[in-house]
Motif scaffolding. Structure first.
Motif, PDB file in Angstrom:
ATOM      1  N   GLY A  92     -11.893  66.598 139.849  1.00 30.73           N
ATOM      2  CA  GLY A  92     -11.917  66.830 138.411  1.00 30.73           C
ATOM      3  C   GLY A  92     -11.040  67.975 137.964  1.00 30.73           C
ATOM      4  O   GLY A  92      -9.816  67.951 138.157  1.00 30.73           O
ATOM      5  N   ILE A 176     -15.888  61.205 138.026  1.00 30.75           N
ATOM      6  CA  ILE A 176     -15.357  62.479 137.539  1.00 30.75           C
ATOM      7  C   ILE A 176     -14.305  63.072 138.461  1.00 30.75           C
ATOM      8  O   ILE A 176     -13.233  63.479 138.015  1.00 30.75           O
ATOM      9  N   GLN A 181      -8.751  66.326 135.543  1.00 32.71           N
ATOM     10  CA  GLN A 181      -9.284  67.113 134.418  1.00 32.71           C
ATOM     11  C   GLN A 181      -9.482  66.271 133.164  1.00 32.71           C
ATOM     12  O   GLN A 181     -10.516  66.356 132.493  1.00 32.71           O
ATOM     13  N   ALA A 184     -12.479  63.939 133.625  1.00 34.48           N
ATOM     14  CA  ALA A 184     -13.707  64.728 133.697  1.00 34.48           C
ATOM     15  C   ALA A 184     -14.085  65.229 132.312  1.00 34.48           C
ATOM     16  O   ALA A 184     -15.260  65.234 131.923  1.00 34.48           O
ATOM     17  N   CYS A 187     -15.701  62.428 130.377  1.00 34.01           N
ATOM     18  CA  CYS A 187     -17.059  62.131 130.814  1.00 34.01           C
ATOM     19  C   CYS A 187     -18.065  63.154 130.282  1.00 34.01           C
ATOM     20  O   CYS A 187     -19.225  62.839 130.053  1.00 34.01           O
ATOM     21  N   HIS A 188     -17.601  64.400 130.069  1.00 33.80           N
ATOM     22  CA  HIS A 188     -18.481  65.455 129.583  1.00 33.80           C
ATOM     23  C   HIS A 188     -18.530  65.533 128.054  1.00 33.80           C
ATOM     24  O   HIS A 188     -19.236  66.385 127.510  1.00 33.80           O
ATOM     25  N   THR A 342     -14.241  72.083 130.507  1.00 34.82           N
ATOM     26  CA  THR A 342     -14.401  70.664 130.799  1.00 34.82           C
ATOM     27  C   THR A 342     -15.865  70.240 130.763  1.00 34.82           C
ATOM     28  O   THR A 342     -16.212  69.196 130.213  1.00 34.82           O
ATOM     29  N   SER A 343     -16.741  71.044 131.335  1.00 34.42           N
ATOM     30  CA  SER A 343     -18.156  70.686 131.434  1.00 34.42           C
ATOM     31  C   SER A 343     -18.923  70.892 130.137  1.00 34.42           C
ATOM     32  O   SER A 343     -20.012  70.361 129.963  1.00 34.42           O
TER      33      SER A 343
END
Length: 432
Positions: A92, A176, A181, A184, A187-188, A342-343
């Motif tokens: 990711g 992910i 990046q 990922a 997805c977040h 990202t998260s």
């Protein structure tokens, strides 16, 4: 002397007792190469590999036990079947979200082109392979998509930010890790409340629209040792990952006390957990969508240092209340912030209250506990990191509880925490 020095100078610390927690865990697989060979011998795995096929092998950034040996064994088995494998970082946004950074992460795990015996192709470029009903793009590593077949290697374990039948493992890496990046980040987008569903839906699309063949899943015991390795064909991925996650959780180590006021963590870092410190050990949930396995719920958490193999990535430090200047000096923010952004877990990047040294950071935790006499009343544990908790320190006032537990062995008499001339603990990492 500063006001902080004056305020903390008279805060006495409890004496500590070293203990060993005895976990009922299966034995480690010593011959991982032989176990990998056995898994490749299964017809549903062996028949997926044809001579001359190019195979992209995804390897992540986690501190998976024996990952260097397992990855090399996988490459060797693929070669033995006549395939042409190459490695792909499947991590990711880790490694500063750069191709070279991700290659460097693998190097720190002992994985290089020389050790693997094949090329490592690292890039942040992706290919779109589908789209979720909610509009999120499903992306796949461009280098992986250039292969005739894709496999990945990952540990299957509880996730730090959500609780579900499928959490951290092959499916998450497929969704992910391989998405780099950009994927990922997609997805977040809707946070961890939808993460459990998103990773499964994305994995289904990738199984249907990419040359994904199978995953190599590992599970570990309470001592960070590999106790099983399973090659899982794409068509059985969800079924087997659910079963392996449930089994993995039965081996998960935890601190064997219910009432803990302070948790001191010697070392944090990506090699221990994706969140630097595993919430399932510290007992402090980082989102409302996960239920920690730990029974402790400490009032204060202090982290003393960042492991050098984390490459300056201090993701998760914000879930500590106090830390030290020496940890802060090691933080590489450009390395850390890609994970944070990202998260969407912004607290991952928060900087705790920074104290001059270990002694003050621990004193601050005692000082701020909502109890009258911290030294006498504060129940404190000190662990090496959140991956190794078989041996740890407890405050003297927890000794009777420890003696009453048949799974705990007392290793020392109560003694003061030993600090060096800079007021940093001497046995950082508890010899680990």
């Amino acid at each position: 002397m500063s006001f902080v020095d004056e305020l903390l100078n008279n805060v006495e610390l409890p004496k500590m007792v070293r203990i060993r927690q005895c976990f009922d865990s299966p034995e480690e697989i010593k011959e991982v190469e032989e176990k990998v060979r056995q898994e490749f011998a299964k017809p549903e795995i062996r028949n997926k590999i044809k001579a001359g096929m190019t195979i992209a092998v995804g390897i992540g950034s986690r501190g998976v036990a024996q990952i260097d040996r397992i990855a090399t064994a996988v490459i060797n088995e693929l070669k033995a079947l006549g395939a042409k494998p190459y490695g792909v970082p499947a991590m990711g946004s880790h490694g500063g979200a750069t191709a070279e950074g991700q290659r460097h992460v693998l190097e720190k795990l002992g994985i290089t082109e020389e050790s693997l015996g094949c090329e490592i192709r690292s890039s942040m470029e992706t290919v779109k392979v589908g789209e979720l009903p909610n509009g999120l793009e499903v992306l796949m590593d461009k280098n992986a998509m250039a292969a005739d077949g894709i496999i990945c290697i990952n540990r299957i374990k509880a996730h730090n930010a959500f609780t579900a039948p499928i959490e951290s493992g092959i499916i998450k890496m497929l969704s992910i890790g391989f998405a780099k990046q950009k994927g990922a980040d997609a997805c977040h987008t809707y946070g961890f409340g939808q993460m459990a569903g998103n990773i499964v839906e994305m994995a289904r699309i990738k199984v249907a629209n990419t040359p994904f063949l199978f995953g190599i899943g590992t599970i570990e015991n309470a001592f960070d040792q590999v106790v099983d390795i399973e090659a899982i064909p794409a068509e059985k991925l969800e079924e087997r990952e659910k079963a392996l996650l449930a089994r993995s959780k039965t081996y998960f180590p935890k601190i064997m006390f219910d009432n803990v006021d302070i948790c001191v963590v010697d070392l944090m870092g990506k090699i221990y957990s994706g969140g630097g410190m595993d919430c399932h050990v510290t007992g402090r949930a980082c989102t409302p969508f996960m239920q920690p396995i730990a029974s402790i719920r400490p009032d204060r958490i202090t982290v003393l240092d960042l492991h050098e193999k984390s490459g300056g990535n201090a993701t998760g430090m914000g879930f500590a209340d106090f830390s030290t200047k020496r940890l802060l000096d090691k933080v590489d923010f450009p390395e850390t912030y890609p994970n944070v952004l990202t998260s969407r877990l912004t607290q991952d990047g928060y900087v705790p209250v920074i104290l001059a040294n270990d002694k003050q950071a621990i004193q601050a935790a005692v000082k701020t506990c909502i109890i009258l006499d911290g030294r006498k009343e504060a129940r404190m544990v000190r662990i090496a990191n959140t991956l190794h908790i078989n041996e740890l320190y407890i405050s003297e006032n927890m000794l009777e509880d420890a003696k009453a537990n048949p799974n705990i062995e007392i290793l020392s008499e109560p003694h003061p925490i030993i600090f060096d001339e800079n007021n940093n603990v001497i046995d950082i990492g508890i010899n680990l």
